[in-house]
Design a protein around this motif. Sequence first.
Motif, PDB file in Angstrom:
ATOM      1  N   CYS A 112       0.832  -1.212   0.000  1.00  0.00           N
ATOM      2  CA  CYS A 112       0.000   0.000   0.000  1.00  0.00           C
ATOM      3  C   CYS A 112       0.865   1.260   0.000  1.00  0.00           C
ATOM      4  CB  CYS A 112      -0.948  -0.002   1.192  1.00  0.00           C
ATOM      5  SG  CYS A 112      -0.155   0.437   2.771  1.00  0.00           S
ATOM      6  N   GLY A 113       2.089   1.143   0.575  1.00  0.00           N
ATOM      7  CA  GLY A 113       2.990   2.290   0.611  1.00  0.00           C
ATOM      8  C   GLY A 113       2.684   3.301   1.711  1.00  0.00           C
ATOM      9  N   ARG A 114       1.661   3.048   2.523  1.00  0.00           N
ATOM     10  CA  ARG A 114       1.252   4.035   3.524  1.00  0.00           C
ATOM     11  C   ARG A 114       1.285   3.516   4.959  1.00  0.00           C
ATOM     12  NH1 ARG A 114      -2.256   4.331  -0.627  1.00  0.00           N
ATOM     13  NH2 ARG A 114      -3.638   2.876   0.432  1.00  0.00           N
ATOM     14  N   CYS A 115       1.213   2.178   5.130  1.00  0.00           N
ATOM     15  CA  CYS A 115       1.116   1.644   6.495  1.00  0.00           C
ATOM     16  C   CYS A 115       2.493   1.695   7.185  1.00  0.00           C
ATOM     17  CB  CYS A 115       0.578   0.212   6.466  1.00  0.00           C
ATOM     18  SG  CYS A 115       1.723  -0.988   5.767  1.00  0.00           S
TER      19      CYS A 115
ATOM     20  N   CYS B 215       3.171  -5.619   4.470  1.00  0.00           N
ATOM     21  CA  CYS B 215       2.162  -4.559   4.339  1.00  0.00           C
ATOM     22  C   CYS B 215       0.856  -4.991   5.014  1.00  0.00           C
ATOM     23  CB  CYS B 215       1.907  -4.278   2.859  1.00  0.00           C
ATOM     24  SG  CYS B 215       0.580  -3.097   2.577  1.00  0.00           S
ATOM     25  N   ASP B 216       0.194  -4.033   5.678  1.00  0.00           N
ATOM     26  CA  ASP B 216      -1.085  -4.315   6.362  1.00  0.00           C
ATOM     27  C   ASP B 216      -2.126  -4.897   5.406  1.00  0.00           C
ATOM     28  OD1 ASP B 216      -0.035  -3.396   8.664  1.00  0.00           O
ATOM     29  OD2 ASP B 216      -1.198  -1.525   8.763  1.00  0.00           O
TER      30      ASP B 216
ATOM     31  N   CYS C 251       5.116  -0.669   5.593  1.00  0.00           N
ATOM     32  CA  CYS C 251       5.623  -0.128   4.334  1.00  0.00           C
ATOM     33  C   CYS C 251       6.601   1.018   4.601  1.00  0.00           C
ATOM     34  CB  CYS C 251       4.477   0.353   3.446  1.00  0.00           C
ATOM     35  SG  CYS C 251       3.638  -0.970   2.551  1.00  0.00           S
TER      36      CYS C 251
HETATM   37 ZN   LIG Z   1       1.495  -1.127   3.464  1.00  0.00          ZN
END
Ligand SMILES: [Zn+2]
Length: 336
Positions: free
Chosen positions: A91-94, A105-106, A97
């Motif tokens: 996702c690049g946001r959790c 990743c979540d 990440c």
């Molecule tokens: Zn993530």
Amino acid sequence: MTMRALLVREPGAIELAEVADPVPGAEEVLVRPTLVGICGTDVDIVDGRVDPLFIRYPMVLGHEWTGVVAEPGRGGLAAGTRVVVEGIVPCGRCTACAAGATNRCDTYDELGFTRYGAAAELVRAPAHLVHPLAPQVSEESAVLTEPASVVFTGLSRVSPVPGWRVLVIGDGTIGLLAARLAHLWSPSEVTLLGRRTEQAGLAASAGADQFTVDTEAVPAGHFDLVVEAAGSAAAVRTAFAAVRRGGVVLLLGYLGGPPGAELPVDDVVNGDLTIAGSFGYTRTAWRRVVDLLNAGSVDLGFLVTHRFPLQAYAAAFAALREGSGSRAKVALIPAG
Ligand SMILES: [Zn+2]
Ligand SMILES: [Zn+2]
């Protein structure tokens, strides 16, 4: 329009099916797979042994693959560019990440597991996960990028020290890759404990200094690092017997559900041991493997021992399941 794809409708039901052509979104690239590896995890998907958290049916198989750009999207790669594509879509946001642990990743999302894979005429992939290949990288070498990244992630995690004595247990693709990639950390020796003498040639090509199928021949308490890539309770037992005090056991093999393996707790405590598991691959590991391939530092093509046209998928799975002769990666040719 429809295309041919190797579809698992539900556990036990695999077929070559006509499915709708993938329609790439704005941030996606349409890729034409040219070679697709299959592995034990695909067998587990077919048989229904994968943890339901990590699989969605119906699913098009194919998480180890290389191909050419069919329709360029964002990212500026021209049609015809030879590529490999990261399958895990982080996702690049959790928090994971952000820490670089994109393998954790979540939101678990992966081609061939939660979105259609590459055992098909076409596959759509997020543009930022597509990596171009240098001209000298063979298709056979490129198709190993995924399992090589899995192994690289695991080895990076335990940071082998130059001079370490390494034991790899398991003579399948993951074990052979572990023997090969362990050399990046300058070990003093790499021993491969396999199951089948027919794998001796592949073990030598992978750079194993010793190859044996005799567990009794493995010295006890000798190894700084033991990589368990056989996925059996007996292999786990051997791993703990072989590691030295203060050493590291890296677990890469799946046992395929309960009852698991016995943990010799007293030996772990007395031995001051480190036990590591490793899941999938990080974006960093994938990039590093692609760099190694593109620089010509590593060639993994020797590991592709079997090739079948997509329509002969049953024979491919039979070759993967039965394990006679010298065998590492079994691959499908989607255009075949
Ligand atoms: Zn993530
Ligand atoms: Zn695999």
